[in-house]
Write a protein that holds these residues in place. Structure first.
Motif, PDB file in Angstrom:
ATOM      1  N   ILE A  63       0.297  -1.308  -0.443  1.00  0.00           N
ATOM      2  CA  ILE A  63       0.217   0.394   0.117  1.00  0.00           C
ATOM      3  C   ILE A  63       0.973   1.363  -0.426  1.00  0.00           C
ATOM      4  O   ILE A  63       0.870   2.013  -0.834  1.00  0.00           O
ATOM      5  CB  ILE A  63      -0.837   0.275   0.996  1.00  0.00           C
ATOM      6  CG1 ILE A  63      -2.179  -1.565   1.180  1.00  0.00           C
ATOM      7  CG2 ILE A  63      -1.648   1.648   1.935  1.00  0.00           C
ATOM      8  CD1 ILE A  63      -2.517  -1.728   2.332  1.00  0.00           C
ATOM      9  N   GLU A  64       1.684   1.473   0.051  1.00  0.00           N
ATOM     10  CA  GLU A  64       2.905   2.673   1.085  1.00  0.00           C
ATOM     11  C   GLU A  64       3.528   2.144  -0.052  1.00  0.00           C
ATOM     12  O   GLU A  64       3.967   3.772  -0.878  1.00  0.00           O
ATOM     13  CB  GLU A  64       3.857   2.360   1.900  1.00  0.00           C
ATOM     14  CG  GLU A  64       3.086   2.260   3.167  1.00  0.00           C
ATOM     15  CD  GLU A  64       3.548   2.157   4.620  1.00  0.00           C
ATOM     16  OE1 GLU A  64       4.674   1.904   4.628  1.00  0.00           O
ATOM     17  OE2 GLU A  64       3.853   2.141   6.327  1.00  0.00           O
ATOM     18  N   LYS A  65       3.700   1.496  -1.294  1.00  0.00           N
ATOM     19  CA  LYS A  65       4.362   2.173  -2.193  1.00  0.00           C
ATOM     20  C   LYS A  65       3.397   2.296  -3.216  1.00  0.00           C
ATOM     21  O   LYS A  65       4.305   3.168  -4.315  1.00  0.00           O
ATOM     22  CB  LYS A  65       4.597   0.410  -2.824  1.00  0.00           C
ATOM     23  CG  LYS A  65       5.834   0.065  -4.168  1.00  0.00           C
ATOM     24  CD  LYS A  65       6.015  -1.118  -3.850  1.00  0.00           C
ATOM     25  CE  LYS A  65       6.874  -0.695  -5.757  1.00  0.00           C
ATOM     26  NZ  LYS A  65       7.873  -2.488  -6.564  1.00  0.00           N
ATOM     27  N   LYS A  68       3.327   6.209  -2.228  1.00  0.00           N
ATOM     28  CA  LYS A  68       4.778   6.926  -3.015  1.00  0.00           C
ATOM     29  C   LYS A  68       4.674   6.485  -4.723  1.00  0.00           C
ATOM     30  O   LYS A  68       4.510   8.116  -5.127  1.00  0.00           O
ATOM     31  CB  LYS A  68       6.111   6.665  -2.620  1.00  0.00           C
ATOM     32  CG  LYS A  68       6.036   6.269  -1.302  1.00  0.00           C
ATOM     33  CD  LYS A  68       6.715   5.591  -0.835  1.00  0.00           C
ATOM     34  CE  LYS A  68       7.453   6.326   0.746  1.00  0.00           C
ATOM     35  NZ  LYS A  68       8.433   4.575   1.505  1.00  0.00           N
ATOM     36  N   THR A  69       4.279   5.657  -5.686  1.00  0.00           N
ATOM     37  CA  THR A  69       4.539   5.909  -6.538  1.00  0.00           C
ATOM     38  C   THR A  69       3.431   6.392  -7.422  1.00  0.00           C
ATOM     39  O   THR A  69       3.783   7.434  -8.793  1.00  0.00           O
ATOM     40  CB  THR A  69       4.134   4.297  -7.385  1.00  0.00           C
ATOM     41  OG1 THR A  69       4.954   3.654  -6.035  1.00  0.00           O
ATOM     42  CG2 THR A  69       3.975   4.625  -8.899  1.00  0.00           C
ATOM     43  N   TYR A  70       2.269   6.714  -6.788  1.00  0.00           N
ATOM     44  CA  TYR A  70       0.742   7.103  -7.383  1.00  0.00           C
ATOM     45  C   TYR A  70       0.702   8.759  -6.903  1.00  0.00           C
ATOM     46  O   TYR A  70      -0.648   9.238  -6.408  1.00  0.00           O
ATOM     47  CB  TYR A  70       0.047   6.399  -7.718  1.00  0.00           C
ATOM     48  CG  TYR A  70      -0.216   5.009  -8.383  1.00  0.00           C
ATOM     49  CD1 TYR A  70       0.621   5.590  -9.959  1.00  0.00           C
ATOM     50  CD2 TYR A  70       0.641   4.277  -8.378  1.00  0.00           C
ATOM     51  CE1 TYR A  70       0.548   4.924 -11.244  1.00  0.00           C
ATOM     52  CE2 TYR A  70       0.992   3.380  -8.758  1.00  0.00           C
ATOM     53  CZ  TYR A  70       0.832   2.762  -9.843  1.00  0.00           C
ATOM     54  OH  TYR A  70       1.461   2.646 -10.956  1.00  0.00           O
ATOM     55  N   ALA A  71       1.408   9.490  -5.756  1.00  0.00           N
ATOM     56  CA  ALA A  71       0.775  10.774  -4.624  1.00  0.00           C
ATOM     57  C   ALA A  71       0.754  11.420  -5.822  1.00  0.00           C
ATOM     58  O   ALA A  71      -0.054  12.534  -5.268  1.00  0.00           O
ATOM     59  CB  ALA A  71       2.665  11.210  -4.191  1.00  0.00           C
ATOM     60  N   ARG A  72       0.810  11.879  -6.301  1.00  0.00           N
ATOM     61  CA  ARG A  72       0.302  13.248  -7.224  1.00  0.00           C
ATOM     62  C   ARG A  72      -1.103  12.667  -8.718  1.00  0.00           C
ATOM     63  O   ARG A  72      -0.775  13.395  -9.544  1.00  0.00           O
ATOM     64  CB  ARG A  72       0.984  13.517  -8.496  1.00  0.00           C
ATOM     65  CG  ARG A  72       2.255  14.316  -8.204  1.00  0.00           C
ATOM     66  CD  ARG A  72       3.783  14.907  -8.757  1.00  0.00           C
ATOM     67  NE  ARG A  72       4.283  15.303  -7.838  1.00  0.00           N
ATOM     68  CZ  ARG A  72       5.512  16.185  -8.177  1.00  0.00           C
ATOM     69  NH1 ARG A  72       5.884  16.159  -9.712  1.00  0.00           N
ATOM     70  NH2 ARG A  72       6.214  16.721  -7.675  1.00  0.00           N
ATOM     71  N   GLU A  80      -5.415   1.193  -8.083  1.00  0.00           N
ATOM     72  CA  GLU A  80      -4.021   0.480  -7.483  1.00  0.00           C
ATOM     73  C   GLU A  80      -4.555  -0.685  -6.557  1.00  0.00           C
ATOM     74  O   GLU A  80      -4.502  -1.541  -6.268  1.00  0.00           O
ATOM     75  CB  GLU A  80      -2.737   0.876  -7.834  1.00  0.00           C
ATOM     76  CG  GLU A  80      -2.126   1.412  -9.803  1.00  0.00           C
ATOM     77  CD  GLU A  80      -2.104   0.166 -10.677  1.00  0.00           C
ATOM     78  OE1 GLU A  80      -1.584  -0.146  -9.940  1.00  0.00           O
ATOM     79  OE2 GLU A  80      -2.179   1.135 -11.588  1.00  0.00           O
ATOM     80  N   MET A  81      -4.714   0.873  -5.376  1.00  0.00           N
ATOM     81  CA  MET A  81      -5.308  -0.202  -4.838  1.00  0.00           C
ATOM     82  C   MET A  81      -5.877  -0.611  -4.392  1.00  0.00           C
ATOM     83  O   MET A  81      -6.249  -1.844  -4.073  1.00  0.00           O
ATOM     84  CB  MET A  81      -5.288   1.072  -3.411  1.00  0.00           C
ATOM     85  CG  MET A  81      -4.535   2.498  -3.110  1.00  0.00           C
ATOM     86  SD  MET A  81      -3.365   1.739  -1.548  1.00  0.00           S
ATOM     87  CE  MET A  81      -5.144   2.684  -0.236  1.00  0.00           C
ATOM     88  N   GLN A  82      -7.685  -0.492  -5.402  1.00  0.00           N
ATOM     89  CA  GLN A  82      -8.729  -1.487  -5.555  1.00  0.00           C
ATOM     90  C   GLN A  82      -8.193  -2.677  -6.149  1.00  0.00           C
ATOM     91  O   GLN A  82      -8.402  -3.774  -5.464  1.00  0.00           O
ATOM     92  CB  GLN A  82      -9.635  -1.419  -6.334  1.00  0.00           C
ATOM     93  CG  GLN A  82     -11.144  -1.677  -6.158  1.00  0.00           C
ATOM     94  CD  GLN A  82     -11.619  -2.464  -4.956  1.00  0.00           C
ATOM     95  OE1 GLN A  82     -11.458  -1.281  -4.071  1.00  0.00           O
ATOM     96  NE2 GLN A  82     -11.873  -3.298  -4.813  1.00  0.00           N
ATOM     97  N   ASN A  83      -7.137  -3.404  -6.897  1.00  0.00           N
ATOM     98  CA  ASN A  83      -6.214  -3.811  -8.021  1.00  0.00           C
ATOM     99  C   ASN A  83      -5.673  -4.879  -6.841  1.00  0.00           C
ATOM    100  O   ASN A  83      -5.455  -5.956  -6.703  1.00  0.00           O
ATOM    101  CB  ASN A  83      -5.816  -3.677  -9.185  1.00  0.00           C
ATOM    102  CG  ASN A  83      -6.477  -2.751 -10.490  1.00  0.00           C
ATOM    103  OD1 ASN A  83      -7.631  -3.188 -10.360  1.00  0.00           O
ATOM    104  ND2 ASN A  83      -5.519  -1.922 -10.780  1.00  0.00           N
ATOM    105  N   LEU A  84      -4.725  -4.115  -5.327  1.00  0.00           N
ATOM    106  CA  LEU A  84      -3.929  -4.810  -4.720  1.00  0.00           C
ATOM    107  C   LEU A  84      -4.912  -5.872  -3.684  1.00  0.00           C
ATOM    108  O   LEU A  84      -4.998  -6.691  -3.427  1.00  0.00           O
ATOM    109  CB  LEU A  84      -3.289  -3.771  -3.877  1.00  0.00           C
ATOM    110  CG  LEU A  84      -2.704  -4.312  -2.738  1.00  0.00           C
ATOM    111  CD1 LEU A  84      -1.851  -5.611  -2.833  1.00  0.00           C
ATOM    112  CD2 LEU A  84      -1.978  -3.056  -2.016  1.00  0.00           C
ATOM    113  N   TYR A  85      -6.484  -4.705  -3.237  1.00  0.00           N
ATOM    114  CA  TYR A  85      -7.455  -5.414  -2.348  1.00  0.00           C
ATOM    115  C   TYR A  85      -8.047  -7.270  -3.086  1.00  0.00           C
ATOM    116  O   TYR A  85      -8.255  -7.820  -2.567  1.00  0.00           O
ATOM    117  CB  TYR A  85      -8.170  -4.595  -1.786  1.00  0.00           C
ATOM    118  CG  TYR A  85      -7.920  -3.650  -1.080  1.00  0.00           C
ATOM    119  CD1 TYR A  85      -7.400  -3.713  -0.051  1.00  0.00           C
ATOM    120  CD2 TYR A  85      -8.507  -1.785  -1.364  1.00  0.00           C
ATOM    121  CE1 TYR A  85      -6.541  -2.582   0.663  1.00  0.00           C
ATOM    122  CE2 TYR A  85      -8.151  -0.910  -0.963  1.00  0.00           C
ATOM    123  CZ  TYR A  85      -6.884  -1.196   0.475  1.00  0.00           C
ATOM    124  OH  TYR A  85      -6.510  -1.042   1.350  1.00  0.00           O
TER     125      TYR A  85
END
Length: 284
Positions: A63-65, A68-72, A80-85
């Motif tokens: 999650i932290e990665k 950081k990667t898509y902070a903007r 990406e968070m939903q894909n991870l979940y």
């Protein structure tokens, strides 16, 4: 609509409280056993909530990665968070049921405590009016909490009104020098102040312990700030409601908080064991 929902929740709670009281014969003990029963029934949800915390802790580095990667790019971050979940089989909302049910349970029990004749003793409005006439009780002048005041008079004069309804009960609200039917007064210090204060203190301890032992708070500043606010708000609310409502509700809240603290401590032992198993599995 509100009264309809209120009655739906309070009516079954009243039957449960009556069953418990008839079994143990003590009002304060009945409140404690009711709180214990609620904890037992909600245990599957609590376990699910703890498991969710464990799963989120496992994927926290991922999650932290992403953050950081898509902070903007907030939209891409959410995708990406939903894909991870989805990929890891983790539901961020799983286990929220126990928190969502807390207030409906409190509201339902509130009805049982302040309207014991309606929900606890199953006495109808006509019978209540008849009891008021027999005991010369000013129903209109007693305010919204008149039923619990009337219930204490029924206890003292049960022989005069027992014929009005078969379901009528002689309930002793006393716990030592404290009556569960009494309401504290801000202007008159008394032993009744003890229950709202203890309610606020146990509420603070419960919230502090849950936040302290939740590993998801360590690297989440926004959650930390929210929890700091809740850490103060919940105890203050407990104290405030303790002074404007009969202390029976404060007593229930104390029982609920103490049981929640014990439960959380035991569940945290389980979570630590699961964390160790997860780490050992990853290292193999």
């Amino acid at each position: 609509m509100y009264q309809f929902l209120y009655r739906i929740i309070s009516t079954p709670f009243g039957y449960v409280m009556r069953f418990i009281y008839e079994f143990v014969g003590n009002y304060a003990l009945s409140l404690f056993l009711f709180a214990l029963l609620v904890k037992v029934l909600m245990l599957p949800m609590t376990i699910k909530q703890k498991r969710t915390m464990l799963e989120q802790q496992r994927i926290r580095p991922m999650i932290e990665k992403i953050q950081k990667t898509y902070a903007r790019d907030q939209r891409r971050m959410q995708e990406e968070m939903q894909n991870l979940y989805d990929r890891e089989g983790v539901s961020p909302m799983a286990g929220c049921g126990s928190m969502l049910l807390t207030f409906p349970i409190l509201i339902g029990l509130y009805g049982v405590i302040i309207q014991p004749l309606t929900y606890f003793m199953q006495v109808n409005a006509d019978q209540i009016s008849q009891i008021c006439q027999i005991l010369n009780f000013d129903q209109a002048g007693a305010g919204y909490h008149y039923q619990i005041q009337l219930a204490t008079l029924i206890y003292e004069n049960f022989d005069k009104v027992s014929h009005v309804a078969e379901s009528l009960m002689q309930v002793n609200f006393s716990l030592g020098p404290i009556s569960m039917a009494a309401q504290p007064s801000f202007s008159q210090p008394s032993i009744l102040w003890l229950l709202p204060i203890v309610s606020g203190a146990t509420s603070y301890l419960m919230s502090w312990l849950q936040q302290k032992t939740n590993p998801m708070q360590a690297n989440n500043p926004q959650a930390q700030q929210t929890n700091k606010t809740m850490l103060l708000m919940m105890p203050l609310m407990s104290i405030w409601f303790g002074f404007i409502l009969p202390v029976g509700l404060s007593f229930y809240w104390i029982c609920n908080n103490v049981l929640a603290i014990v439960q959380d401590l035991l569940m945290n032992i389980w979570v630590k064991k699961q964390l160790e198993k997860t780490k050992n599995g990853e290292n193999k």
